[in-house]
Design a protein around this motif. Structure first.
Motif, PDB file in Angstrom:
ATOM      1  N   TYR A  12       0.655  -1.367   0.037  1.00 49.65           N
ATOM      2  CA  TYR A  12      -0.210  -0.021   0.003  1.00 49.65           C
ATOM      3  C   TYR A  12       0.895   1.232   0.072  1.00 49.65           C
ATOM      4  N   TYR A  13       0.397   2.477  -0.743  1.00 53.00           N
ATOM      5  CA  TYR A  13       0.906   3.695  -0.591  1.00 53.00           C
ATOM      6  C   TYR A  13       0.968   4.329   0.648  1.00 53.00           C
ATOM      7  N   VAL A  14       2.076   4.630   1.189  1.00 53.27           N
ATOM      8  CA  VAL A  14       2.073   5.209   2.391  1.00 53.27           C
ATOM      9  C   VAL A  14       1.676   6.656   2.638  1.00 53.27           C
ATOM     10  N   TYR A  24      -9.848  -4.617   3.157  1.00 52.98           N
ATOM     11  CA  TYR A  24     -10.687  -5.621   2.404  1.00 52.98           C
ATOM     12  C   TYR A  24      -9.868  -6.569   1.588  1.00 52.98           C
ATOM     13  N   THR A  25      -8.676  -5.771   0.943  1.00 52.26           N
ATOM     14  CA  THR A  25      -7.840  -6.709   0.235  1.00 52.26           C
ATOM     15  C   THR A  25      -7.057  -7.603   1.126  1.00 52.26           C
ATOM     16  N   SER A  26      -6.590  -7.016   2.167  1.00 51.86           N
ATOM     17  CA  SER A  26      -5.661  -7.863   3.039  1.00 51.86           C
ATOM     18  C   SER A  26      -6.557  -8.895   3.821  1.00 51.86           C
ATOM     19  N   THR A  49       4.308  -2.138   2.344  1.00 52.57           N
ATOM     20  CA  THR A  49       4.014  -0.874   1.812  1.00 52.57           C
ATOM     21  C   THR A  49       5.117  -0.526   0.821  1.00 52.57           C
ATOM     22  N   ASP A  50       4.489   0.344  -0.137  1.00 49.54           N
ATOM     23  CA  ASP A  50       4.895   0.850  -1.374  1.00 49.54           C
ATOM     24  C   ASP A  50       5.258   2.361  -0.932  1.00 49.54           C
ATOM     25  N   GLU A  51       6.573   2.541  -0.809  1.00 45.26           N
ATOM     26  CA  GLU A  51       7.383   3.630  -0.213  1.00 45.26           C
ATOM     27  C   GLU A  51       7.906   4.738  -1.247  1.00 45.26           C
ATOM     28  N   ASP A 231       9.495  -0.902  -9.259  1.00 46.33           N
ATOM     29  CA  ASP A 231      10.188  -1.248  -8.051  1.00 46.33           C
ATOM     30  C   ASP A 231       9.072  -1.989  -7.311  1.00 46.33           C
ATOM     31  N   ALA A 232       7.731  -1.618  -7.336  1.00 48.04           N
ATOM     32  CA  ALA A 232       6.801  -2.034  -6.367  1.00 48.04           C
ATOM     33  C   ALA A 232       6.631  -3.577  -6.737  1.00 48.04           C
ATOM     34  N   LEU A 233       6.252  -3.704  -7.923  1.00 49.87           N
ATOM     35  CA  LEU A 233       5.902  -5.020  -8.263  1.00 49.87           C
ATOM     36  C   LEU A 233       7.006  -6.157  -7.975  1.00 49.87           C
ATOM     37  N   PHE A 234       8.165  -5.537  -7.970  1.00 56.29           N
ATOM     38  CA  PHE A 234       9.439  -6.593  -7.685  1.00 56.29           C
ATOM     39  C   PHE A 234       9.316  -7.124  -6.173  1.00 56.29           C
ATOM     40  N   ASN A 235       8.338  -6.433  -5.427  1.00 53.11           N
ATOM     41  CA  ASN A 235       8.499  -6.668  -3.917  1.00 53.11           C
ATOM     42  C   ASN A 235       8.276  -8.083  -3.835  1.00 53.11           C
ATOM     43  N   TYR A 236       7.315  -8.693  -4.770  1.00 53.87           N
ATOM     44  CA  TYR A 236       6.693 -10.204  -4.496  1.00 53.87           C
ATOM     45  C   TYR A 236       7.923 -11.057  -4.660  1.00 53.87           C
ATOM     46  N   MET A 259      -3.651 -10.869  -4.958  1.00 53.38           N
ATOM     47  CA  MET A 259      -4.833 -10.330  -4.989  1.00 53.38           C
ATOM     48  C   MET A 259      -4.707  -8.881  -4.924  1.00 53.38           C
ATOM     49  N   VAL A 260      -5.436  -8.178  -5.870  1.00 54.38           N
ATOM     50  CA  VAL A 260      -5.370  -6.860  -6.213  1.00 54.38           C
ATOM     51  C   VAL A 260      -6.804  -6.214  -6.593  1.00 54.38           C
ATOM     52  N   GLY A 261      -6.969  -4.837  -6.107  1.00 52.35           N
ATOM     53  CA  GLY A 261      -8.124  -4.205  -6.493  1.00 52.35           C
ATOM     54  C   GLY A 261      -8.077  -4.100  -8.078  1.00 52.35           C
ATOM     55  N   LYS A 262      -9.558  -3.943  -8.437  1.00 51.62           N
ATOM     56  CA  LYS A 262      -9.395  -3.833 -10.020  1.00 51.62           C
ATOM     57  C   LYS A 262      -8.712  -2.699 -10.537  1.00 51.62           C
ATOM     58  N   ASP A 263      -8.367  -1.592  -9.749  1.00 59.69           N
ATOM     59  CA  ASP A 263      -7.727  -0.290 -10.344  1.00 59.69           C
ATOM     60  C   ASP A 263      -6.269  -0.572 -10.535  1.00 59.69           C
ATOM     61  N   ILE A 264      -5.653  -1.690 -10.111  1.00 57.22           N
ATOM     62  CA  ILE A 264      -4.234  -2.197 -10.359  1.00 57.22           C
ATOM     63  C   ILE A 264      -4.026  -3.487 -11.166  1.00 57.22           C
ATOM     64  N   ALA A 289      -8.644  -9.767  -9.410  1.00 60.51           N
ATOM     65  CA  ALA A 289      -9.016  -8.320  -9.239  1.00 60.51           C
ATOM     66  C   ALA A 289     -10.498  -8.191  -8.703  1.00 60.51           C
ATOM     67  N   HIS A 290     -10.512  -7.744  -7.303  1.00 59.58           N
ATOM     68  CA  HIS A 290     -11.614  -7.501  -6.841  1.00 59.58           C
ATOM     69  C   HIS A 290     -12.135  -6.120  -6.990  1.00 59.58           C
ATOM     70  N   GLY A 291     -13.430  -6.086  -6.577  1.00 60.73           N
ATOM     71  CA  GLY A 291     -14.222  -4.968  -6.930  1.00 60.73           C
ATOM     72  C   GLY A 291     -13.941  -3.759  -5.870  1.00 60.73           C
ATOM     73  N   LYS A 299     -19.065   7.092  -3.539  1.00 57.21           N
ATOM     74  CA  LYS A 299     -17.856   7.014  -3.432  1.00 57.21           C
ATOM     75  C   LYS A 299     -17.041   7.442  -2.199  1.00 57.21           C
ATOM     76  N   MET A 300     -15.912   6.678  -1.707  1.00 55.98           N
ATOM     77  CA  MET A 300     -15.341   7.031  -0.547  1.00 55.98           C
ATOM     78  C   MET A 300     -14.174   8.084  -0.637  1.00 55.98           C
ATOM     79  N   SER A 301     -14.216   8.795  -0.161  1.00 50.50           N
ATOM     80  CA  SER A 301     -13.211  10.009  -0.351  1.00 50.50           C
ATOM     81  C   SER A 301     -12.970  10.990   0.941  1.00 50.50           C
TER      82      SER A 301
HETATM   83  O1  ME8 Z   1      -2.123   0.763  -5.667  1.00 50.61           O
HETATM   84  N1  ME8 Z   1     -12.473  -0.695  -2.178  1.00 50.61           N
HETATM   85  O2  ME8 Z   1      -1.401   0.862  -3.677  1.00 50.61           O
HETATM   86  P1  ME8 Z   1      -2.831   1.602  -2.827  1.00 50.61           P
HETATM   87  C1  ME8 Z   1     -11.935  -1.756  -2.320  1.00 50.61           C
HETATM   88  N2  ME8 Z   1       0.775   0.976  -4.312  1.00 50.61           N
HETATM   89  N3  ME8 Z   1     -10.676  -1.836  -2.417  1.00 50.61           N
HETATM   90  C2  ME8 Z   1      -9.693  -0.839  -2.242  1.00 50.61           C
HETATM   91  C3  ME8 Z   1     -10.609   0.584  -2.252  1.00 50.61           C
HETATM   92  C4  ME8 Z   1     -12.004   0.712  -2.457  1.00 50.61           C
HETATM   93  N4  ME8 Z   1     -12.801   1.774  -2.282  1.00 50.61           N
HETATM   94  N5  ME8 Z   1      -9.495   1.733  -2.270  1.00 50.61           N
HETATM   95  C5  ME8 Z   1      -8.525   1.031  -2.237  1.00 50.61           C
HETATM   96  C6  ME8 Z   1      -1.395   0.860  -5.005  1.00 50.61           C
HETATM   97  N6  ME8 Z   1      -8.671  -0.676  -2.204  1.00 50.61           N
HETATM   98  C7  ME8 Z   1      -0.037   0.374  -5.076  1.00 50.61           C
HETATM   99  C8  ME8 Z   1      -0.036  -1.154  -5.439  1.00 50.61           C
HETATM  100  S1  ME8 Z   1       1.506  -3.224  -5.672  1.00 50.61           S
HETATM  101  C9  ME8 Z   1       2.761  -3.905  -6.235  1.00 50.61           C
HETATM  102  C10 ME8 Z   1       1.182  -1.807  -5.634  1.00 50.61           C
HETATM  103  C11 ME8 Z   1      -7.539  -1.460  -2.172  1.00 50.61           C
HETATM  104  O3  ME8 Z   1      -2.356   2.056  -1.499  1.00 50.61           O
HETATM  105  C12 ME8 Z   1      -7.517  -2.113  -3.650  1.00 50.61           C
HETATM  106  O4  ME8 Z   1      -6.778  -3.442  -3.535  1.00 50.61           O
HETATM  107  O5  ME8 Z   1      -3.407   2.818  -3.780  1.00 50.61           O
HETATM  108  C13 ME8 Z   1      -6.451  -1.440  -4.333  1.00 50.61           C
HETATM  109  O6  ME8 Z   1      -5.868  -2.232  -5.280  1.00 50.61           O
HETATM  110  C14 ME8 Z   1      -5.421  -1.151  -3.122  1.00 50.61           C
HETATM  111  O7  ME8 Z   1      -6.214  -0.627  -2.150  1.00 50.61           O
HETATM  112  C15 ME8 Z   1      -4.659   0.224  -3.687  1.00 50.61           C
HETATM  113  O8  ME8 Z   1      -3.762   0.573  -2.580  1.00 50.61           O
END
Ligand code: ME8
Length: 512
Positions: A12-14, A24-26, A49-51, A231-236, A259-264, A289-291, A299-301
């Motif tokens: 996750y972005y710090v 949810y993803t975790s 964390t992606d820093e 850089d980030a992807l290679f963490n795996y 496991m990732v969100g649909k955004d990435i 890719a989950h929703g 929308k959450m903001s």
């Molecule tokens: O994208 N509903 O990090 P990020 C569900 N650092 N899931 C959500 C969400 C929502 N409203 N908002 C965020 C990054 N997520 C990169 C990833 S991996 C090599 C680098 C979840 O901090 C979802 O899984 O923006 C999304 O992919 C992740 O948070 C994005 O976290």
């Protein structure tokens, strides 16, 4: 030797505070990791964390800190989120760690030696918020007349020298890879999106930046830092100890599931396998890719002020109900809406009424009528056999469903058994058998105890704490709580502790 299972959450972005989306993803990863451990696998579950990158550098500047001090300060918030959500990760990686920098630098050399990257110049659109390059055709005009990317993030025109990855040369090999590995991208609708994106043609990917400093330096090119997504992807991979073949986790690569969100998804399903294959490494087995969640329809903001912190959620409803709700409410893969009303309704209906009552009434009958000891199995009736068979089928059914990340279906299968067991108690009326046929009463209570044991065992990954309590009350010893142990019936006569309610009703009834 146990089979291996390697699962990752995004890192996750710090710059953001942890919210329900990250949780949810975790959580989804956690349930799978726990399930696999319970099912006899040697599991490696990675989060972190992606820093690096421009976005984090800007956030640090805003906080008046140097980026390293900033990330040191904020990364622990994601560890804390993991604690609050009961996440059982085996490692937490930070991309500013030495082990990651060493591995990623090595990756760069590999790509360079293989002729997969070259120095050129980038001219195009970039969205700092997404840390993504966009093609002109992907942009729209925002309300104030400026261009915005597909996610709604503002873009800026960037002109700078840049290293490129020859992604365009990977189009056919990627399509072939998807073809040969039909389960690589899930759900299917997302797979189709990726396929049409790749079929539309790929451009070489800019993989270094010169306009800021906060990143892993490109070896031998002090003006360049690596593009944060490489850089980030290679963490795996770096978390497995690569390139050291003797590292304790060296044999966990390739990962079984990202496991990732649909955004990435695009980063994980297109750039990532191409980069890995170009570096002579194996691609992962699957990307799911989950929703996305909205909150009470919105929308959450930050600007709407409706961002839900995991600690508040768990404080209001308790950890296990939250874990259950998040995976039960929405078919995994779809978008969903979080509402208080929906949480309370599931807590009171499915947890308190269906499962809680089943356990409470069965175990109270045992406490009152069989001296608080587990009754022996009796000669089974047709109904007993049907009931027991439904419970015994759960591990096999769930194994298949969890392998498809179909959490909601898995929970529905368990609840079919719970509802059937409630029907079974009503119909058998063991309380009435006490005087007329105590042997039969004991047999009925034993069927119920065995059904509850199966249910509680398979639900441990979703609700570890409550199901641990239920297994305590059923007299199941610690070493008999995994899936394999279900094949071994508990001996009759073991003393059971006095039953206690596990799922209290939530008194904040939804307004009707
Ligand atoms: O994208 N509903 O990090 P990020 C569900 N650092 N899931 C959500 C969400 C929502 N409203 N908002 C965020 C990054 N997520 C990169 C990833 S991996 C090599 C680098 C979840 O901090 C979802 O899984 O923006 C999304 O992919 C992740 O948070 C994005 O976290």
């Amino acid at each position: 030797m146990k089979p291996k299972y390697y699962i990752t959450s995004p890192i996750y972005y710090v710059n953001d505070v942890p919210h329900i989306g990250h949780a949810y993803t975790s959580l989804a990863c956690d349930v799978l990791a726990r399930w696999k451990r319970l099912d006899g696998f040697d599991v490696f579950f990675l989060t972190g964390t992606d820093e690096h990158g421009q976005k984090v550098e800007k956030a640090a500047a805003l906080a008046g800190l140097d980026p390293q001090a900033f990330t040191d300060r904020v990364s622990p918030a994601f560890l804390e989120m993991a604690r609050i959500m009961g996440i059982s990760h085996d490692d937490f990686i930070r991309t500013t760690e030495q082990r990651h920098k060493i591995a990623t630098t090595r990756l760069w050399h590999r790509l360079e030696d293989a002729g997969e990257i070259y120095l050129g110049g980038y001219e195009g659109w970039y969205a700092v918020r997404d840390e993504a390059f966009y093609d002109e055709s992907e942009l729209t005009i925002g309300p104030d007349g400026t261009r915005i990317g597909p996610s709604g993030a503002p873009v800026e025109w960037v002109v700078e020298p840049s290293w490129f990855f020859r992604l365009s040369a990977w189009q056919d090999r990627l399509l072939e890879f998807y073809e040969k590995n039909p389960d690589f991208i899930a759900p299917v609708s997302r797979r189709n999106e990726v396929l049409s994106f790749v079929r539309g043609g790929l451009k070489d990917l800019s993989i270094s930046r010169t306009s800021f400093k906060w990143g892993i330096p490109v070896p031998g090119q002090p003006a360049h830092v690596m593009y944060v997504w490489v850089d980030a992807l290679f963490n795996y991979v770096s978390a497995t100890g690569w390139p050291d073949p003797d590292a304790p986790r060296a044999n966990f690569w390739p990962a079984d599931l990202h496991m990732v969100g649909k955004d990435i998804l695009r980063f994980h399903a297109v750039y990532w396998p191409a980069l890995l294959m170009a570096a002579g490494l194996e691609p992962p087995h699957r990307v799911f890719a989950h929703g996305w969640w909205t909150i009470e329809g919105e929308k959450m903001s930050k600007s709407l002020g409706n961002v839900i912190a995991p600690a508040d959620l768990v404080g209001a409803f308790g950890l296990d109900p939250v874990r259950y709700f998040l995976l039960r409410e929405v078919p995994f893969g779809n978008d969903g809406d979080f509402s208080r009303r929906a949480v309370v309704s599931r807590m009171n209906g499915e947890l308190a009424n269906d499962l809680g009552n089943l356990a409470q009434r069965s175990l109270s009958l045992v406490a009152r009528n069989t001296g608080g000891r587990l009754p022996p199995r009796g000669a089974p009736t047709e109904e007993d056999l049907t009931m027991l068979a439904a419970a015994e089928a759960l591990p096999g059914l769930l194994r298949g469903l969890f392998d498809r990340q179909a959490f909601h279906e898995a929970l529905e299968e368990v609840w079919k058994v719970v509802r059937a067991a409630n029907g079974y108690v009503d119909h058998q009326a063991p309380w009435a058998l006490r005087k007329t046929d105590p042997v039969r009463m004991a047999a009925v209570l034993r069927v119920l105890a065995d059904v509850l044991r199966s249910v509680a065992t398979v639900l441990q990954p979703v609700m570890p704490d409550s199901m641990g309590k239920m297994l305590d009350q059923l007299g199941v010893p610690e070493e008999a709580r995994d899936i394999a142990a279900l094949a071994r019936p508990l001996p009759a006569g073991i003393p059971l502790p006095p039953p206690q309610g596990i799922f209290p009703r939530h008194n904040d009834e939804p307004a009707s």
